[in-house]
Enzyme design. Structure first.
Site, short mmCIF file in Angstrom:
data_model
loop_
_atom_site.label_atom_id
_atom_site.label_comp_id
_atom_site.label_asym_id
_atom_site.label_seq_id
_atom_site.Cartn_x
_atom_site.Cartn_y
_atom_site.Cartn_z
N ILE A 64 14.87 -5.04 17.73
CA ILE A 64 14.44 -5.67 16.49
C ILE A 64 13.76 -7.00 16.87
O ILE A 64 14.40 -7.89 17.43
CB ILE A 64 15.62 -5.91 15.54
CG1 ILE A 64 16.26 -4.56 15.17
CG2 ILE A 64 15.17 -6.65 14.30
CD1 ILE A 64 15.33 -3.59 14.49
N LEU A 65 12.50 -7.12 16.53
CA LEU A 65 11.71 -8.27 16.98
C LEU A 65 11.90 -9.49 16.09
O LEU A 65 11.81 -10.63 16.58
CB LEU A 65 10.22 -7.88 17.02
CG LEU A 65 9.88 -6.70 17.93
CD1 LEU A 65 8.41 -6.34 17.80
CD2 LEU A 65 10.22 -7.03 19.39
N GLY A 124 2.08 -7.01 3.89
CA GLY A 124 3.30 -7.61 3.36
C GLY A 124 4.47 -7.48 4.30
O GLY A 124 5.60 -7.85 3.96
N THR A 125 4.23 -6.98 5.52
CA THR A 125 5.31 -6.73 6.47
C THR A 125 5.58 -7.89 7.42
O THR A 125 6.54 -7.84 8.18
CB THR A 125 4.98 -5.48 7.30
OG1 THR A 125 3.71 -5.67 7.92
CG2 THR A 125 4.91 -4.25 6.41
N GLU A 127 9.50 2.71 7.26
CA GLU A 127 9.70 3.91 6.46
C GLU A 127 11.07 4.54 6.59
O GLU A 127 11.49 5.30 5.71
CB GLU A 127 8.61 4.93 6.81
CG GLU A 127 7.24 4.46 6.33
CD GLU A 127 6.09 5.26 6.91
OE1 GLU A 127 5.58 6.14 6.21
OE2 GLU A 127 5.70 4.97 8.05
N GLN A 142 12.16 -5.06 5.52
CA GLN A 142 11.60 -3.71 5.57
C GLN A 142 12.66 -2.64 5.33
O GLN A 142 12.45 -1.69 4.57
CB GLN A 142 10.92 -3.49 6.92
CG GLN A 142 9.61 -4.23 7.07
CD GLN A 142 8.59 -3.77 6.06
OE1 GLN A 142 8.14 -2.62 6.07
NE2 GLN A 142 8.23 -4.64 5.13
N LYS A 184 10.76 0.21 17.73
CA LYS A 184 10.40 1.37 16.93
C LYS A 184 9.96 0.88 15.55
O LYS A 184 10.32 -0.21 15.11
CB LYS A 184 11.59 2.32 16.77
CG LYS A 184 12.12 2.90 18.07
CD LYS A 184 13.32 3.81 17.84
CE LYS A 184 13.84 4.40 19.14
NZ LYS A 184 15.02 5.30 18.94
N GLY A 233 0.81 -1.21 0.00
CA GLY A 233 0.00 0.00 0.00
C GLY A 233 0.84 1.26 0.00
O GLY A 233 0.53 2.23 -0.67
N PHE A 234 1.91 1.28 0.83
CA PHE A 234 2.82 2.42 0.90
C PHE A 234 2.10 3.72 1.23
O PHE A 234 2.52 4.80 0.83
CB PHE A 234 3.62 2.56 -0.41
CG PHE A 234 4.26 1.29 -0.85
CD1 PHE A 234 5.28 0.71 -0.11
CD2 PHE A 234 3.83 0.64 -1.99
CE1 PHE A 234 5.85 -0.48 -0.50
CE2 PHE A 234 4.40 -0.56 -2.39
CZ PHE A 234 5.41 -1.12 -1.64
#
Length: 702
Positions: A584-585, A460-461, A660, A593, A656, A232-233
């Site tokens: 970072i999970l 898509g993440t 983006e 990403q 966080k 989608g962005f």
């Protein structure tokens, strides 16, 4: 050792097999019995009114069931967002505005019928060209995100006049377009006064509220499902005309209707990144330390609805100095309404600011990495609030080490191999930490499994995967024991997937629900009653509470480019980013990403261009044959890394957003590398061969 080195992998995406085998269904792939297909008809004039519409030839096409126009479409309540007021009246505010919808048995029949609709227009003079001296320019009250349009600290005019070193530069960025792999689509079905909509959206709750209001039904009578969304962005962050048209046609015909927008329509109806004209002045001492910053932005909006790209806002965040002015001006033109596109504000704003910082480094002779380190700060300049964490310096140093920055010859235009010049560049990156209230439920089942439900949207993440990890950690069980349900307004309400806020917002609610469930289970000795045990969580009042810290992610992007002095072609040899984004999970999804953002930034710098069609209105580049998004061959070597960063002031996970920040440093890093290669500065991306050859003719390298 970095987080990437210690955790090279991470759980694979839960939906991966469904996607690669085709079992994952997208909005246009739902096939309720009796489904019809809708094809919109876009206006072919830039401004005016519809004088007449003749649908007789369209209705004669085999398979066409109905043609909706402003004369016969269902009368809906006026939406708060006027971009959704389709088929409401005879006005045409810009080229591409929908003036009819053909509904037919097959997509092919609908397309043929749409081509047969005859519309006569009364045209008016139009204006689609943004220029810095436009007489219609005005200062808005605020820019996107609620940011004040103008901010001033200290006495920037006096500080700039007194500065030993002054950099003044103008930068220009054209319009850019969201081109998600899955174009916008929706399948609508009414049953007994209730609407079910399968929509390609980043936020089903927002779409439900809009449609309930427009169609005059209670929100509980509207269900929006977004099980899988193909990107989608930002363009799918709000309700779009396709959803209204699908629901309208389904109501009119009494049958389910799918409306899938042609890619060529997207530039006109789902938003775009508005063009921005930047004027930057940097005052500094001979050592490169800033004394004043001025960043003024001119942009456009539509006559339909005001949207102001907040491109001057990053200059309020990045570097410390006592005197600053940041301002936005806008003009309403006969163009489609701009909207969100990955890192709105930060992407164009950081390109201009970081390019100007590179120019300052050249003037002062200070290394570009060192220059940024000298201007680092522990407080957000505009607000004065301390940063909850600020890993910019660590990213710059780690990036320089990994990239091999030490020993770089600072002289531009000297690395030559035959007719090819090579250069390297760097730019900082930033993006704010955004968190929104959400709800979630967690349930322990008698069979030992767990069910976690939240109306998150996976665009898509890898949302399903990361939420399962968060839940499993809070429950103290393996991720395989957790079943995640997302993508429907029938589930607990959650914020949209946007602003890099998804995981932080949904994860907070999931973490709370699962933590409380774990405590209840512990109190019951680990025994689950036959009916199960459930907990609901709501982060309202906490996730959206005011905090005393400035919360941002930071990064540093390094680039190496090669420019052919004969053809003017610019090739990206290396692109590397190091980021500070809290905990970072999932290393696997995080790397994807970061990489995706940097590649999108490479497209912004080198290939993506959209121009206003002065004569006919609209945008000239309307498909992927003319609007060039980067492919694998354009970015042969891209690396994403991160530093360990603990920040207790974010959310229970310490994370966080990462979707983006990757784009915000890449365009300037590439532009700065190109300057280093050529010895001449280009200030208007994309850096295409014609621009390179033109600047080489003016300033030959060496």
């Amino acid at each position: 050792m970095t987080g990437t080195e210690r955790a090279a992998g991470g759980p694979e995406r839960r939906e991966a097999r469904e996607k690669v085998t085709g079992r994952a269904r997208y909005a246009a792939e739902y096939r309720p019995e009796g489904r019809l297909h809708g094809r919109p008809v876009p206006a072919v004039v830039a401004r005016g009114r519809i004088a007449s519409v003749d649908v007789s030839r369209a209705l004669a096409v085999r398979g066409v069931v109905a043609v909706l126009t402003h004369e016969n479409a269902p009368r809906l309540a006026a939406p708060q967002d006027p971009t959704l007021a389709v088929l409401r009246d005879d006005r045409v505010p810009h080229r591409g505005w929908y003036v009819a919808l053909v509904v037919a048995e097959t997509p092919e029949d609908a397309r043929e019928g749409a081509a047969a609709v005859e519309v006569v227009y009364e045209t008016e003079e139009h204006d689609v060209v943004l220029r810095p001296d436009h007489p219609g320019l005005y200062t808005p009250e605020e820019a996107n995100g609620g940011h004040p349009a103008v901010r001033e600290r200290g006495d920037p005019d006096a500080a700039l006049a007194a500065a030993p070193v002054l950099v003044e530069a103008d930068y220009r960025l054209g319009a850019l377009h969201n081109h998600p792999m899955e174009p916008h689509a929706a399948t609508a079905e009414w049953r007994e006064g209730a609407l079910t909509l399968h929509d390609s959206t980043q936020g089903g709750n927002a779409v439900r509220e809009v449609l309930a209001g427009m169609f005059g039904v209670h929100r509980r009578r509207v269900t929006v499902v977004a099980e899988h969304v193909g990107g989608g962005f930002g363009s799918k962050g709000t309700a779009r005309p396709h959803a209204v048209l699908a629901a309208m046609a389904a109501l009119h015909t009494g049958r389910p209707v799918t409306v899938a927008l042609p890619r060529r329509d997207l530039a006109a109806v789902v938003g775009h990144r508005a063009p921005t004209l930047h004027r930057i002045r940097l005052g500094a001492g001979p050592d490169g330390v800033l004394t004043a910053v001025e960043h003024e932005v001119v942009t456009h909006t539509s006559r339909v609805r005001e949207f102001v790209e907040q491109a001057a806002v990053p200059a309020r965040v990045m570097y410390g100095c006592a005197h600053s002015r940041t301002a936005h001006r806008v003009v309403a033109l006969d163009v489609p309404t701009p909207s969100w596109m990955r890192a709105p504000g930060e992407a164009p704003g950081m390109y201009a600011l970081e390019s100007a910082m590179d120019e300052l480094a050249s003037v002062t002779g200070v290394d570009p990495v060192e220059l940024r380190l000298r201007n680092d700060t522990d407080r957000e300049p505009d607000s004065g609030r301390p940063f909850s964490s600020r890993g910019l310096a660590a990213c710059l140093r780690e990036g320089a080490r990994r990239f091999g920055w030490e020993g770089r010859d600072p002289r531009p235009g000297v690395r030559r191999a035959g007719g090819v010049l090579t250069g390297t560049g760097v730019a900082s990156a930033t993006y704010p930490v955004l968190v929104n209230p959400s709800r979630a439920s967690a349930r322990a089942e008698p069979d030992g499994g767990f069910r976690v439900a939240v109306n998150a949207t996976d665009i898509g993440t890898g949302a399903r995967t990361v939420l399962a990890q968060i839940a499993a950690e809070a429950l103290g069980v393996p991720p395989e024991a957790v079943r995640i349900e997302i993508g429907s307004t029938a589930l607990p309400a959650a914020s949209l997937a946007g602003g890099s806020a998804g995981t932080a917002s949904w994860g907070w609610a999931v973490h709370r629900a699962c933590t409380e469930l774990a405590e209840r289970l512990a109190g019951a000795g680990g025994r689950v009653p036959p009916e199960g045990m459930a907990v609901d969580a709501d982060t309202r009042g906490e996730a959206d509470a005011e905090v005393p810290w400035a919360r941002h992610a930071f990064g540093a992007v390094f680039a190496e480019v090669r420019a052919d002095t004969v053809t003017g072609e610019v090739r990206l040899a290396r692109l590397m980013g190091v980021f500070a984004a809290g905990r970072i999970l999932n290393a696997r999804t995080a790397r994807a990403q970061f990489t995706g953002g940097m590649v999108m930034g490479a497209g912004m710098a080198l290939t993506e261009r959209s121009s206003a069609d002065v004569r006919f209105g609209g945008f000239a580049e309307r498909d992927l044959a003319a609007y060039h998004v980067p492919v694998g061959a354009d970015v042969p070597d891209v690396g994403a890394y991160w530093i360990e960063e603990e920040d207790p002031h974010l959310n229970p996970m310490g994370s966080k957003g990462i979707g983006e920040i990757g784009i915000t440093g890449a365009p300037a890093a590439i532009g700065n590398a190109l300057h280093h290669a050529l010895g001449a500065r280009l200030r208007e991306p994309p850096f295409t061969p014609d621009k390179v050859l033109a600047v080489l003719r003016r300033t030959p390298p060496g």
